[in-house]
Write a protein that holds these residues in place. Structure first.
Motif, PDB file in Angstrom:
ATOM      1  N   LYS A 270      15.806 -36.844 -43.947  1.00 11.65           N
ATOM      2  CA  LYS A 270      16.992 -37.075 -43.124  1.00 11.65           C
ATOM      3  C   LYS A 270      16.718 -36.753 -41.650  1.00 11.65           C
ATOM      4  CE  LYS A 270      20.171 -36.061 -46.942  1.00 11.65           C
ATOM      5  NZ  LYS A 270      21.162 -35.092 -47.476  1.00 11.65           N
ATOM      6  N   GLN A 271      15.926 -35.708 -41.403  1.00  9.74           N
ATOM      7  CA  GLN A 271      15.607 -35.366 -40.022  1.00  9.74           C
ATOM      8  C   GLN A 271      14.770 -36.451 -39.360  1.00  9.74           C
ATOM      9  OE1 GLN A 271      14.233 -31.498 -38.971  1.00  9.74           O
ATOM     10  NE2 GLN A 271      15.401 -30.462 -40.562  1.00  9.74           N
ATOM     11  N   LEU A 272      13.879 -37.047 -40.128  1.00 10.44           N
ATOM     12  CA  LEU A 272      13.008 -38.073 -39.558  1.00 10.44           C
ATOM     13  C   LEU A 272      13.758 -39.370 -39.311  1.00 10.44           C
ATOM     14  CD1 LEU A 272      10.258 -39.188 -38.716  1.00 10.44           C
ATOM     15  CD2 LEU A 272       9.784 -39.649 -41.128  1.00 10.44           C
ATOM     16  N   PHE A 273      14.566 -39.811 -40.270  1.00 13.41           N
ATOM     17  CA  PHE A 273      15.169 -41.139 -40.187  1.00 13.41           C
ATOM     18  C   PHE A 273      16.622 -41.129 -39.716  1.00 13.41           C
ATOM     19  CE2 PHE A 273      11.825 -41.684 -43.487  1.00 13.41           C
ATOM     20  CZ  PHE A 273      11.045 -42.598 -42.793  1.00 13.41           C
ATOM     21  N   GLY A 274      17.187 -39.942 -39.524  1.00 12.69           N
ATOM     22  CA  GLY A 274      18.555 -39.878 -39.024  1.00 12.69           C
ATOM     23  C   GLY A 274      18.622 -40.174 -37.537  1.00 12.69           C
ATOM     24  N   LEU A 275      19.850 -40.196 -37.001  1.00  9.51           N
ATOM     25  CA  LEU A 275      20.034 -40.444 -35.580  1.00  9.51           C
ATOM     26  C   LEU A 275      19.275 -39.392 -34.764  1.00  9.51           C
ATOM     27  CD1 LEU A 275      23.855 -41.313 -35.402  1.00  9.51           C
ATOM     28  CD2 LEU A 275      21.904 -42.873 -35.214  1.00  9.51           C
ATOM     29  N   GLY A 276      18.544 -39.875 -33.774  1.00  8.77           N
ATOM     30  CA  GLY A 276      17.778 -38.960 -32.936  1.00  8.77           C
ATOM     31  C   GLY A 276      16.474 -38.509 -33.542  1.00  8.77           C
ATOM     32  N   GLY A 277      16.070 -39.090 -34.680  1.00  3.00           N
ATOM     33  CA  GLY A 277      14.801 -38.714 -35.291  1.00  3.00           C
ATOM     34  C   GLY A 277      13.629 -38.958 -34.359  1.00  3.00           C
ATOM     35  N   ASP A 278      12.695 -38.061 -34.336  1.00  6.35           N
ATOM     36  CA  ASP A 278      11.567 -38.102 -33.399  1.00  6.35           C
ATOM     37  C   ASP A 278      10.271 -38.026 -34.182  1.00  6.35           C
ATOM     38  OD1 ASP A 278       9.710 -37.787 -31.402  1.00  6.35           O
ATOM     39  OD2 ASP A 278      10.383 -35.800 -30.781  1.00  6.35           O
ATOM     40  N   GLU A 279       9.503 -39.116 -34.195  1.00  3.55           N
ATOM     41  CA  GLU A 279       8.283 -39.154 -34.986  1.00  3.55           C
ATOM     42  C   GLU A 279       7.288 -38.105 -34.519  1.00  3.55           C
ATOM     43  OE1 GLU A 279       4.486 -42.132 -35.368  1.00  3.55           O
ATOM     44  OE2 GLU A 279       6.475 -43.027 -35.605  1.00  3.55           O
ATOM     45  N   LEU A 280       7.062 -37.993 -33.192  1.00  7.18           N
ATOM     46  CA  LEU A 280       6.074 -37.036 -32.690  1.00  7.18           C
ATOM     47  C   LEU A 280       6.477 -35.612 -33.044  1.00  7.18           C
ATOM     48  CD1 LEU A 280       5.131 -38.450 -29.164  1.00  7.18           C
ATOM     49  CD2 LEU A 280       3.808 -38.555 -31.278  1.00  7.18           C
ATOM     50  N   GLY A 281       7.754 -35.284 -32.810  1.00  5.00           N
ATOM     51  CA  GLY A 281       8.209 -33.940 -33.133  1.00  5.00           C
ATOM     52  C   GLY A 281       8.129 -33.648 -34.621  1.00  5.00           C
ATOM     53  N   PHE A 282       8.450 -34.634 -35.448  1.00  2.87           N
ATOM     54  CA  PHE A 282       8.385 -34.446 -36.896  1.00  2.87           C
ATOM     55  C   PHE A 282       6.952 -34.170 -37.337  1.00  2.87           C
ATOM     56  CE2 PHE A 282       8.022 -35.809 -41.288  1.00  2.87           C
ATOM     57  CZ  PHE A 282       9.164 -35.284 -41.877  1.00  2.87           C
ATOM     58  N   LYS A 283       6.012 -34.953 -36.850  1.00  3.63           N
ATOM     59  CA  LYS A 283       4.616 -34.764 -37.239  1.00  3.63           C
ATOM     60  C   LYS A 283       4.125 -33.377 -36.841  1.00  3.63           C
ATOM     61  CE  LYS A 283       2.894 -39.532 -36.995  1.00  3.63           C
ATOM     62  NZ  LYS A 283       1.991 -40.445 -36.249  1.00  3.63           N
ATOM     63  N   ARG A 284       4.442 -32.969 -35.636  1.00  4.16           N
ATOM     64  CA  ARG A 284       3.897 -31.697 -35.144  1.00  4.16           C
ATOM     65  C   ARG A 284       4.584 -30.493 -35.777  1.00  4.16           C
ATOM     66  NH1 ARG A 284       4.453 -27.984 -31.052  1.00  4.16           N
ATOM     67  NH2 ARG A 284       6.331 -28.938 -30.188  1.00  4.16           N
ATOM     68  N   LEU A 285       5.919 -30.542 -35.866  1.00  5.62           N
ATOM     69  CA  LEU A 285       6.659 -29.358 -36.300  1.00  5.62           C
ATOM     70  C   LEU A 285       6.804 -29.268 -37.813  1.00  5.62           C
ATOM     71  CD1 LEU A 285       9.442 -29.377 -33.572  1.00  5.62           C
ATOM     72  CD2 LEU A 285       7.380 -27.976 -33.641  1.00  5.62           C
ATOM     73  N   HIS A 286       6.894 -30.410 -38.509  1.00 11.22           N
ATOM     74  CA  HIS A 286       7.116 -30.373 -39.955  1.00 11.22           C
ATOM     75  C   HIS A 286       5.872 -30.709 -40.778  1.00 11.22           C
ATOM     76  CE1 HIS A 286      11.309 -29.480 -39.695  1.00 11.22           C
ATOM     77  NE2 HIS A 286      11.583 -30.573 -38.999  1.00 11.22           N
ATOM     78  N   LEU A 287       4.887 -31.337 -40.154  1.00 15.16           N
ATOM     79  CA  LEU A 287       3.640 -31.641 -40.869  1.00 15.16           C
ATOM     80  C   LEU A 287       2.451 -30.941 -40.239  1.00 15.16           C
ATOM     81  CD1 LEU A 287       4.123 -35.471 -41.555  1.00 15.16           C
ATOM     82  CD2 LEU A 287       4.840 -33.507 -42.949  1.00 15.16           C
ATOM     83  N   ASN A 288       2.686 -30.201 -39.168  1.00 11.73           N
ATOM     84  CA  ASN A 288       1.646 -29.414 -38.491  1.00 11.73           C
ATOM     85  C   ASN A 288       0.456 -30.277 -38.089  1.00 11.73           C
ATOM     86  OD1 ASN A 288       1.203 -26.888 -37.422  1.00 11.73           O
ATOM     87  ND2 ASN A 288      -0.060 -26.189 -39.128  1.00 11.73           N
ATOM     88  N   MET A 289       0.740 -31.443 -37.560  1.00 13.09           N
ATOM     89  CA  MET A 289      -0.284 -32.368 -37.087  1.00 13.09           C
ATOM     90  C   MET A 289      -0.365 -32.314 -35.562  1.00 13.09           C
ATOM     91  SD  MET A 289       0.820 -35.654 -39.450  1.00 13.09           S
ATOM     92  CE  MET A 289      -0.465 -36.728 -38.793  1.00 13.09           C
TER      93      MET A 289
END
Length: 531
Positions: A270-289
């Protein structure tokens, strides 16, 4: 996994200590702090000791996505050391900013205030946590390293090490790290998510750790453990590894990268695909990439993909080299004060353009060859071009800014380099050179040898949108991009003069900036007859 000498661990003792603490936030508020399985694994390894009770690890890097409980864990470590060390321990919490460092301290204060440690004489105040029984102190350290020399450190807990990007912040780390020898069982623990700039303290540590031979990968590669027992280093990193980054949408990788039981993959989606989802932030903060920053010039992973090809069987990386005697195109970018100067050269090798760079700097703390005196001297640059490049290759052209390198260009011409090309920074051809470099990197036409100085300059390039289109600039004023500026000139001139048609024949384009052909010159002429 390499063979590990039998050792003991204080891990079970630390685990029992944690159960004295009580959670103060979230669904577990009021319950004892029972370590999760992933936390127990890390604690058991990190608290290994030899037969004499001496710590195996003096440095640990724990990389894990946001929300997996690393800050409460670090706070518990600090309190454990505060209560168990017998030499008036000094426990320090640090981060890129004092407010960030205060987060771990606040967790520790909440643990104390919730009860369970008062019998041991642990007290809290606005600034510090103290222990009457051990005469120890736990406190937050300023983010200005110049104020911290002379510390005696029992434990240094550093939060979000990826944010240590300024010289003063790195000095905080240096001060803490170099003070560990004063205490027998002291340690530094860095807890962090990934960053977006490998040319940082964490980026260097990350790359070096992955090369350690004592390697263990778990959970499909989403937990990478590296050990250096001789030097007391433990690297423990949860996150999607680089070789799987194209498969980052696989939710099984999300689960493997987030070991805490309370992490809900549905909520992450939901955080990734919801309104305002941020691919770069998701990768870094939730996948530690590791990712690019939002204003990064090159997309994430592009420059690394242009580097040496990694042998999957563990052999040496394959590096494309420029043959001796090859035609090369040279670019020069000059900085005078508190800056660096770079020479880059490029050559066509098959379907690739091989790029190399050499950097000089007047700042002893910046990467490159140091030039003392506070102001750049161009004699070493001229000497390098004439005595290294000219003797090893056929210099077809030197491109430069006449306002900075004009006199030196005349010196090169007097010494046999016939073709020099003026490229002013604000000119159309220079803008086109930057664009050509960008396209060459994205299409993997450029081939580099993994030079860390050149990589640092690439990582320092940011893009700014202007009325005239995108403009490349430094991401931070203290960073350097001269090797890329010189590299864009070298690459663009090489690409322009060695373009190939579909038939494999060289195609020569009209170039208004090229010097006229000299029939008697066989080393610097770029005419098709002598190419």
């Amino acid at each position: 996994m390499a063979d590990v000498a039998p050792t003991l661990s204080y891990g079970p003792r630390v685990e029992r200590f944690f159960q004295v603490l009580k959670h103060t936030k979230g669904p577990a508020a009021g319950r004892p702090f029972v370590l999760e399985p992933w936390q127990r694994e890390f604690v058991d390894e990190f608290y290994r000791v030899d037969a004499n009770g001496k710590r195996i690890y003096r440095l640990a890097v724990l990389g894990i996505p946001r929300g997996n409980g690393k800050s409460p864990l670090a706070a518990g470590f600090g309190l454990y050391e505060l209560l168990t060390q017998r030499d008036s321990p000094d426990i320090f919490c640090a981060a890129g900013s004092k407010d960030q460092a205060q987060l771990v301290q606040d967790f520790a204060r909440a643990f104390v205030d919730s009860g369970g440690l008062s019998a041991a004489g642990v007290k809290t105040s606005r600034r510090v946590i103290t222990c009457d029984r051990t005469h120890g102190v736990m406190r937050v350290i300023s983010s200005s390293g110049s104020l911290q020399h002379g510390l005696s450190v029992s434990a240094a807990i550093v939060d979000e090490l990826h944010a240590f990007m300024q010289e003063s912040q790195e000095e905080v780390w240096d001060v803490l790290w170099t003070a560990l020898h004063k205490r027998r069982n002291s340690f530094a623990l860095a807890i962090t998510t990934a960053g977006f700039n490998k040319a940082t303290l964490l980026g260097r540590m990350y790359d070096q750790a992955l090369l350690l031979p004592d390697a263990e990968d778990r959970h499909g590669g989403c937990l990478r453990i590296r050990r250096d027992l001789e030097n007391g280093v433990l690297f423990w990193w949860y996150g999607v590894p680089e070789q799987l980054e194209n498969d980052w949408l696989n939710e099984e990788l999300w689960r493997a990268s987030n070991p805490a039981s309370w992490i809900d993959v549905d909520e992450l989606r939901k955080q990734l695909f919801g309104l305002g989802g941020d691919e770069l932030g998701f990768k870094r903060l939730h996948l530690n990439m590791w990712t690019a920053s939002r204003d990064a010039w090159l997309p994430h992973g592009v420059w690394r993909a242009c580097g040496p090809e990694i042998d999957p069987d563990g052999g040496s990386p394959e590096i494309l080299k420029i043959p001796k005697g090859a035609d090369i195109w040279v670019g020069v970018d000059v900085g005078w004060y508190h800056d660096s100067t770079a020479v880059s050269w490029a050559a066509r090798v098959g379907d690739r353009i091989v790029l190399r760079s050499k950097v000089w700097t007047v700042d002893p703390d910046s990467p490159g060859e140091y030039v003392p005196g506070g102001k750049m001297r161009l004699e070493p640059v001229e000497k390098f071009i004439l005595e290294r490049l000219k003797k090893q290759f056929r210099i077809k052209e030197v491109a430069y800014d006449p306002d900075y390198f004009g006199r030196s260009a005349e010196e090169l011409e007097r010494n046999g380099i016939r073709h020099t090309v003026e490229m002013r920074p604000s000119s159309g051809p220079t803008a086109a050179a930057w664009q050509a470099f960008y396209q060459g990197a994205c299409e993997k036409v450029i081939s580099h040898n993994g030079d860390p100085v050149l990589a640092a300059h690439v990582n320092a390039c940011a893009v700014q949108m202007t009325l005239n289109g995108p403009r490349v600039r430094k991401a931070k004023a203290t960073q350097r991009i001269d090797a890329v500026a010189a590299g864009s000139l070298a690459y663009a001139r090489c690409e322009l003069n060695t373009r190939r048609s579909g038939s494999g024949q060289r195609v020569w384009w009209f170039d208004p900036f090229a010097a006229p052909a000299d029939p008697g010159d066989t080393s610097g002429d770029s005419s098709p007859e002598k190419g």
